[in-house]
Scaffold this active site. Sequence first.
Site, PDB file in Angstrom:
ATOM      1  N   ASP A   1      23.183   4.632 -24.171  1.00  0.00           N
ATOM      2  CA  ASP A   1      24.555   4.143 -24.262  1.00  0.00           C
ATOM      3  C   ASP A   1      24.950   3.348 -23.024  1.00  0.00           C
ATOM      4  O   ASP A   1      24.531   3.652 -21.906  1.00  0.00           O
ATOM      5  CB  ASP A   1      25.494   5.348 -24.425  1.00  0.00           C
ATOM      6  CG  ASP A   1      26.950   4.962 -24.516  1.00  0.00           C
ATOM      7  OD1 ASP A   1      27.301   4.232 -25.461  1.00  0.00           O
ATOM      8  OD2 ASP A   1      27.736   5.382 -23.646  1.00  0.00           O
TER       9      ASP A   1
ATOM     10  N   GLU B   1      21.896  -0.148 -25.840  1.00  0.00           N
ATOM     11  CA  GLU B   1      23.176  -0.771 -26.182  1.00  0.00           C
ATOM     12  C   GLU B   1      23.575  -1.594 -24.958  1.00  0.00           C
ATOM     13  O   GLU B   1      24.160  -1.082 -24.012  1.00  0.00           O
ATOM     14  CB  GLU B   1      24.241   0.285 -26.487  1.00  0.00           C
ATOM     15  CG  GLU B   1      25.531  -0.344 -26.981  1.00  0.00           C
ATOM     16  CD  GLU B   1      26.797   0.352 -26.494  1.00  0.00           C
ATOM     17  OE1 GLU B   1      27.871   0.032 -27.014  1.00  0.00           O
ATOM     18  OE2 GLU B   1      26.711   1.194 -25.589  1.00  0.00           O
TER      19      GLU B   1
END
Length: 725
Positions: A406, A459
Amino acid sequence: MLTKSKQDPHLNHILNARHHDPFSYLGLHQDGTQYILRLFQPFAARAWLQTASGWVPLQRSHEAGLFEWKGNTPPPVPCRIRLEENGHSWETYDAYTFWTTLSPEELYLFGEGRLKQAYRTFGAHLCEQQGVAGVRFVVWAPNAERVSVIGNFNHWDGRMHQMRVHGSSGVWEIFIPGLTSSDLYKFEIRNRQTGQILVKTDPYGFSFEQRPGTAARVTAHGHYAWQDAEWLEDRARADWLHAPFNCYEVHLGSWRRDAHGEFLGYRELAHQLVPYMQEMGYTHIELLPVSEHPLNESWGYQTTGYFAPTNRFGSPDDLRYFVDQCHQAGIGVILDWVPGHFPKDDWALARFDGSALFEHEDPRLGEHQDWGTYIFNYGRNEVRNFLLASAHYWLEEFHMDGLRVDAVASMLYLDYSRKEGEWLPNRHGGRENLEAIDFLKQLNVMVHEDFPGALTIAEESTSWPMVSRPVYLGGLGFSMKWNMGWMNDTLSYMQHDPIHRRFHHDKLTFGQIYAYSENFVLPFSHDEVVHGKRSLLDKMPGDTWQKFANLRLLATYQMTASGKKLNFMGNELAQGREWNVNSSLDWHLLDLHWHQGIQRLHRDLSHLYRQVPALHELDFDAHGFEWIDCSDSDQSIINYLRRARDGSFVLVLLNFTPVLRSGYRVGTPLAGHYREIFNSDAGYYGGSNQGNGNGLQTEAYPWMGHSHSLVVTIPPLGGVIIQPG
């Protein structure tokens, strides 16, 4: 006797829970020819020691609970004792008569940041020491004067189990006999500089009590009988670069709930979610963070338990069962993992030993102002080791098939979401976070070396180069990267009224310029259906028919474009509202034919994507894509070829207006008969049944740079896939 503490500074430190080395005073010691056992049990009325000749009483030498025994012959070690409290007596062993089991090699590797399986050293481990069963506790707190284990087994009293420190390593240890699985515990820490007392949960805790409690729970390991050996062997041999990857992104707490609105457990989800994914044709599931977190509304992205599956859905073995069932069904499991930041909850990692331990002291380096969280200090070996061990743990202990990392952009840039003067440059004067870059490279090398076939997915929302290129070539080493540019351009384009799309045609075509610079995943994720962004269906313009036709067209475009695929749960249902973490998806919508049609379309596209090599084999290779015509902005039509490694291909034609395009001529590289293998406008999906159901024959009419051409029908707001044969 009552003045003993005034004469004995060691005892004073024990009584005040300030002793830096309690093992030097408590336990069994030799003084010349005599042996002394000191026992601190503040809740015991009486105590006995088992010697070679039997049980002998200990003298209460201080009213606060210090007991002593002296003798010329040492008792058996570890020392067995009997305690009496409130008329009840029991037998145990003195924790201060057990030897250390930490090796110098473990401490050295941890200090170097290279103890990959630190979770086997740190935390609470059920074990047998010197023939006695109990739990060994190990924690890192270098700025502590004293660390104690507190729990339901010692009245949560920090005086009772003060730990042993291993020199300058800052690592503290104690073995407590008699403890069992499910005992609750925390660490009580006294800061060396300030004297501040902190009560913290275990950074390496393997499970935790139910919210709002924050204690860690002693957890047994190694009892689950895995049935996925064949899956892991196949994964290690698999050629994932050329394999289909169609990922279903799921938040386990809101995919579906029971009749009372309560969470389904990991095992219930295994029996409901796994068959659903099989039916829908997904190859992988990506779990929004299931590491322990206190707040539902954080979706799991504010992690407090980096080694603990959330107990919202069951035990660690229950999660293992879920993963095992996925593997037996042929579905890979990707874990959303959050090494970019952590919450400020005062019972967790934040200011763990009273100092900025896991984070930077300076908020210009150590805080995410947007999220109200702390940033890990990636330059500190022990912190880097903590994160690497967490990644290793999920892949090793839970057989995860990869990590989606993330917020990588926030890790790479020191000035991420910061104004002038709110950040500090690196040692070269730049804005790159050099320590985070090194950490990410180390992470990816470790995963790929230790877990063959496992994936790491970034990401990453900027144009940082070579994110998904090997470290040995100068890249960050990720397997794949989310294509945020393609996603933003596509959704922006689709939200325009079709009459205006001709002016934004470049948003459909620009992505091919950089499509092969990385190994891209095309994501329509949870982030696109929250915080006022609206659901995918609600983003689409037009009346009800047009909204659903646009949504069918969007899915067709995604599944035929270059790149692997990811969709958030609910996209396949045409959710009308935004995602709500506190409720189930709107499964009742499937009673309506519009929504039923979208689900059928997603299912059929998924299976087609897996069955047709041209749609997945060369996702990362420019040879797998060829524009037939990308310039028909007036009619808002694009058409292209997707190719497989053997040269076979399919022709994709997409019409982004509600105007039926019949008699549309398109060039093709191969003469012969063609058949329509997919049509988003099929009545089965809720469309108007316009298409090419009777097949097509090429004409020797050069067109669009090809020697032959077809005359086709492209449905309104629809897409067709045509294949030779």
